[in-house]
Scaffold this motif. Structure first.
Motif: not given
Length: 73
Positions: A15-16, A19-20, A24, A70, A72-73
């Motif tokens: 997850r990290n 996120n980086k 999401e 996932i 895209k943020k």
């Protein structure tokens, strides 16, 4: 998958990483790919834990295959 592959990430680490990279994690699923049939008794014994993970309930909880949904943020 076992015995050909080992876990490289915990769900938290994965997850990290996502996120980086600007993503999401919407959902995480686990599964266990089926093993090829074998006639060798010794291989069957060695693969027993993996074969048990092929049961749907155990595979969803403890399977070695992680699948991420996932966005895209």
């Amino acid at each position: 998958y076992i015995p050909l592959h080992v876990w490289e990430f915990t769900p938290t680490t994965a997850r990290n990483c996502f996120n980086k990279a600007g993503f999401e994690v919407v959902e995480l699923r686990r599964s266990q790919p089926p093993l090829e049939p074998t006639n060798s008794f010794i291989i069957k014994i060695i693969e027993l834990p993996t074969r048990l993970l092929s049961l749907p309930v155990l595979g969803r909880l403890f399977g070695s295959q992680m699948e991420f949904i996932i966005r895209k943020k």
